[in-house]
Design an enzyme around this catalytic site. Structure first.
Site, PDB file in Angstrom:
ATOM      1  N   SER A   1       8.586 -13.519  16.735  1.00  0.00           N
ATOM      2  CA  SER A   1       8.825 -12.625  15.594  1.00  0.00           C
ATOM      3  C   SER A   1       9.341 -13.455  14.427  1.00  0.00           C
ATOM      4  O   SER A   1       9.630 -14.639  14.578  1.00  0.00           O
ATOM      5  CB  SER A   1       9.882 -11.580  15.951  1.00  0.00           C
ATOM      6  OG  SER A   1      11.178 -12.147  15.888  1.00  0.00           O
ATOM      7  N   ASP A   2       9.468 -12.848  13.263  1.00  0.00           N
ATOM      8  CA  ASP A   2      10.182 -13.513  12.185  1.00  0.00           C
ATOM      9  C   ASP A   2      11.668 -13.166  12.333  1.00  0.00           C
ATOM     10  O   ASP A   2      12.055 -12.369  13.188  1.00  0.00           O
ATOM     11  CB  ASP A   2       9.616 -13.107  10.810  1.00  0.00           C
ATOM     12  CG  ASP A   2       9.943 -14.159   9.753  1.00  0.00           C
ATOM     13  OD1 ASP A   2      10.820 -15.011  10.001  1.00  0.00           O
ATOM     14  OD2 ASP A   2       9.329 -14.145   8.666  1.00  0.00           O
ATOM     15  N   TRP A   3      12.459 -13.758  11.491  1.00  0.00           N
ATOM     16  CA  TRP A   3      13.920 -13.636  11.534  1.00  0.00           C
ATOM     17  C   TRP A   3      14.328 -12.151  11.490  1.00  0.00           C
ATOM     18  O   TRP A   3      14.147 -11.499  10.462  1.00  0.00           O
ATOM     19  CB  TRP A   3      14.486 -14.375  10.335  1.00  0.00           C
ATOM     20  CG  TRP A   3      15.964 -14.501  10.280  1.00  0.00           C
ATOM     21  CD1 TRP A   3      16.855 -13.500  10.046  1.00  0.00           C
ATOM     22  CD2 TRP A   3      16.727 -15.705  10.445  1.00  0.00           C
ATOM     23  NE1 TRP A   3      18.118 -13.994  10.047  1.00  0.00           N
ATOM     24  CE2 TRP A   3      18.085 -15.357  10.288  1.00  0.00           C
ATOM     25  CE3 TRP A   3      16.410 -17.044  10.712  1.00  0.00           C
ATOM     26  CZ2 TRP A   3      19.113 -16.287  10.371  1.00  0.00           C
ATOM     27  CZ3 TRP A   3      17.438 -17.968  10.787  1.00  0.00           C
ATOM     28  CH2 TRP A   3      18.761 -17.585  10.631  1.00  0.00           C
ATOM     29  N   ASP A   4      14.833 -11.644  12.589  1.00  0.00           N
ATOM     30  CA  ASP A   4      15.298 -10.245  12.659  1.00  0.00           C
ATOM     31  C   ASP A   4      14.188  -9.203  12.471  1.00  0.00           C
ATOM     32  O   ASP A   4      14.483  -8.021  12.258  1.00  0.00           O
ATOM     33  CB  ASP A   4      16.379  -9.954  11.597  1.00  0.00           C
ATOM     34  CG  ASP A   4      17.762 -10.365  12.066  1.00  0.00           C
ATOM     35  OD1 ASP A   4      17.883 -10.815  13.225  1.00  0.00           O
ATOM     36  OD2 ASP A   4      18.711 -10.223  11.280  1.00  0.00           O
TER      37      ASP A   4
END
Ligand code: BGC
Length: 757
Positions: free
Chosen positions: A290-293
């Site tokens: 995933s991307d950050w958060d």
């Protein structure tokens, strides 16, 4: 090129060494089970907690102070982390890896990820600049250098290349993109993947690459970062997904989901993309992070009620690893117990992670490679960065002020003339200003200190106060020519840094106007992270050399270009608008039912007062600025001129599965050696769904001596004419096609051909 080749040659040498040792390698290979078998054997030994542990990507700030916390070490020891990002102290990385391998129950090594986007310590032009070179091989060599430098310090996974198609210059992350065209972007994406990974991920200098952001992030409405993307499926497949498919075919180790929602479903929980297309249609077996958060952001998107539902949606969509947020860690076990995520699905996610670790050979070589002598920032690496910067510069205007002769004094003015940090551009975490050479350094070195008078006039690009103007004007008065170096600071582009007004920020235009009053040759050098609208000052300057932030070696590269040691050869990888209000703007748009044209265009000032309300003569244009961009895609001048003639096709009708050869003669009609990017475009005239007015299919960058001619030949296959029709089949349709061999997307020699069934 020389250096690129040197690096490639070394690479070849390594390949030869491997081949010479082939019998050994083979013998070893015979005793080694294949990776899939190793993955299954390991998976069978893993507890539920250990499996979930592998899906966790934990962050540690590169600015973290003090020793590694015991709690973090304990988490690794317990097998609860699969990867880290931003652990930058090599000894900390060594220690965490040692704990993972020696003290965790199964000894599964960690991945260490980092944003190595356009260089590690040696900084190359931002990706948009690399794309302006139209030389993917330069991007490949640059990525090789980055991987060599980063793996020396133990980074084994980069979150690059970004391959989002960017049609909006307001979007800050256009800087990290390769521009607006899917074919150009695919070529650069594949080149960077090869450069980072080599052909074999187990190579000690190979760093796993990440194709990001899957998908549609660049289509953010209004160019505002993180914004909604609505993309019809055909366009999704033909434009936005194309580079990802090319990267998957090239063996990219991982992909990263994007922050945006795509047609109502956040990309991080998008089963259609992550499972149906990626795993089903493409048979992709790399890892998806995933991307950050971005997993917990599905709550704000309104796609998950809470963290638990976010975990459920992401896991069932096919997201293997979660970056920074902790929903998998907190809820996967419970979701499995409740039957909301099944065991087999978790196994699938973990398999993809383990496979990547085996491919990187981390089980045999978990620690960073040993080097006898560091090559970080070596002369060779810097020279390659310089070459990339030279090839990326685009000459937008030249009334004859360039190249500069070495006689007389030059006034070097402007906020980017001596801004070592700013010339690196966005998203640089490991490059340092002190390693960079500015234009002031380089020009004083080349021309002598006494001949280069410097006053920045504006301390940085956004400054509005004009108290530095007097000194700048004074310096300019004492010089014969003025070089103004302006643009954007690094922080004005990149993630979360979209701009609504994309002209030169601060008081730069005002200072340029003051300098223009001196009536001396005035050259504008721009360093920026996006296209900049120059209309307010374009008539005040005699030449414009445009650079997307060029990196460590900006100074020597631009000085060589200004002084004519080499002719500019960059071409725009994105359309430059007259005003940001034209965005989204891209050359490969549709025609509309009322295509804009000069004949029908009525400029606002020509409309009579109280004119009769009518739409006649009103086509798809703006009353105030017409319908053209400031500079089209593919555009760029040089210190010579080129003539295009003799366009030929070897056939005018083409069978399905056939190929045609298109050629044209290109002649250097000027007085200097120079390079030209010869571009091949087509238009499918009538389609099952409408087709763009032009589509780039291929290009060649050639260098010609004055008076020299070359016939450039392209081979075009019908597979290159395919697109997704209304039933989402990828087809080449029979019918009429236009074809151009051209210096840019708005001109060129035109002919036509037919595809017959
Ligand atoms: C960016 C990614 C990046 C990640 C890790 C995010 O904010 O969108 O492109 O790789 O941070 O630094």
């Amino acid at each position: 090129m020389e250096l690129g080749f040197t690096i490639m040659r070394r690479y070849l040498f390594a390949a030869i060494v491997i081949c010479v040792c082939c019998p050994l390698v083979q013998a070893h290979a015979e005793t080694e089970p294949p990776i899939e078998q190793k993955v299954e054997q390991l998976l069978n030994k893993m507890s539920l907690a250990e499996k979930i542990g592998q899906t966790n990507l934990r962050g540690r700030s590169s600015r973290a102070k003090g020793p590694l916390p015991d709690s973090l070490k304990a988490t690794v020891r317990a097998g609860n982390v699969g990867a880290f990002l931003n652990v930058m102290k090599p000894d900390e990385r060594d220690e965490l890896q040692r704990i993972a391998v020696e003290e965790s129950r199964l000894g599964i090594p960690l991945l260490f990820g980092r944003d190595v986007i356009h260089g590690f310590k040696t900084i190359f032009p931002i990706p948009l600049g690399l794309a302006a070179s139209w030389q993917p091989e330069l991007a490949e060599s640059g990525a090789r250098v980055s991987a060599i430098e980063a793996t020396e310090l133990g980074v084994n996974w980069t979150f690059a290349p970004m391959m989002d198609i960017a049609r909006d210059p307001r979007w800050g992350r256009i800087a990290e993109s390769f521009g607006e065209d899917p074919v150009l972007t695919s070529a650069f994406s594949v080149a960077m993947v090869k450069g980072f990974q080599t052909d074999d991920l187990s190579n000690p200098t190979a760093m796993a690459a990440t194709a990001k952001h899957l998908v549609g992030y660049g289509a953010a409405e209004g160019g505002r970062d993180y914004n909604t993307a609505m993309i019809p499926e055909g366009e999704l497949r033909d434009v936005y997904l194309k580079p990802f498919k090319a990267a998957a075919d090239a063996g990219v180790a991982s992909m990263m989901t994007s922050f945006n929602e795509l047609n109502g479903v956040p990309a991080t929980g998008n089963k259609f993309v992550l499972t149906d297309i990626l795993r089903g249609e493409w048979q992709y077996d790399g890892m998806v992070v995933s991307d950050w958060d971005s997993v917990i952001e599905m709550i704000a998107h309104g796609y998950a009620a809470d963290k638990k539902q976010a975990a459920e949606r992401a896991a069932n969509a096919g997201l293997d690893m979660e970056m920074t947020s902790d929903t998998y860690e907190l809820y996967l076990a419970e979701l499995i117990k409740q039957g909301k995520v099944n065991d087999a699905q978790l196994d699938n996610l973990v398999r993809n992670i383990l496979r990547m670790k085996f491919r990187l050979n981390l089980f045999d070589h978990p620690q960073r490679r040993k080097v006898e002598k560091s090559t970080i920032l070596s002369a060779e690496h810097r020279q390659l960065a310089q070459q990339a910067a030279v090839q990326s510069a685009i000459l937008l205007k030249n009334d004859g002020a360039l190249p500069l002769t070495s006689q007389g004094k030059i006034a070097l003015i402007g906020p980017l003339a001596n801004a070592a940090h700013e010339q690196m551009g966005t998203w640089v975490f490991d490059g340092r200003a002190e390693n960079n050479i500015t234009m002031l350094d380089a020009m004083q070195q080349q021309l002598g200190k006494q001949n280069v008078l410097f006053a920045d006039g504006l301390a940085y690009s956004r400054v509005k106060v004009q108290d530095g103007f007097a000194a700048a004007i004074e310096a300019a008065k004492r010089a014969d020519r003025i070089v103004f170096v302006g643009g954007e600071e690094s922080i004005l582009s990149g993630e979360a840094h979209s701009r609504a007004d994309i002209s030169l920020p601060g008081a730069q235009e005002a200072l340029i106007k003051e300098l223009a009053k001196l009536n001396k040759p005035l050259i504008l050098v721009v360093m920026a992270g996006r296209p900049i609208t120059l209309g307010n000052i374009i008539n005040d300057v005699d030449a414009v050399l445009f650079n997307f932030h060029p990196g460590t070696m900006a100074g020597p590269a631009i000085s060589d270009l200004l002084l004519g040691k080499v002719s500019p050869s960059g071409r725009l990888p994105v359309t430059f608008p007259i005003t940001a209000a034209q965005a989204p703007i891209y050359y490969n748009h549709k025609n509309t039912g009322r295509p804009a044209n000069d004949k029908d265009y009525v400029p606002i000032d020509d409309i009579p007062v109280q004119a009769w309300q009518s739409s006649l003569g009103n086509d798809s244009h703006y009353l105030d600025i017409g319908f053209r961009p400031a500079y089209p895609f593919g555009y760029g001048l040089t210190y010579s001129t080129f003539d295009y003639s003799n366009l030929k096709l070897d056939k005018t009708s083409l069978n399905m599965d056939g190929k045609l050869h298109a050629s044209a003669t290109i002649t250097n009609t000027g007085k200097r050696e120079a390079s030209e990017v010869v571009q091949l475009y087509i238009q499918d005239v009538v389609g099952d769904v409408t087709r763009p007015v032009r589509e780039l299919k291929d290009w060649q960058k050639i260098t010609l001596q004055p008076g020299q001619s070359q016939t450039v030949t392209f081979t075009l296959g019908t597979d290159q004419l395919a697109f997704h029709n209304i039933s989402m089949q990828n087809v080449t349709e029979p019918g009429d096609f236009n074809l151009w061999i051209a210096p840019n997307a708005a001109s060129g020699l035109q002919t036509s051909f037919k595809v017959i069934e």
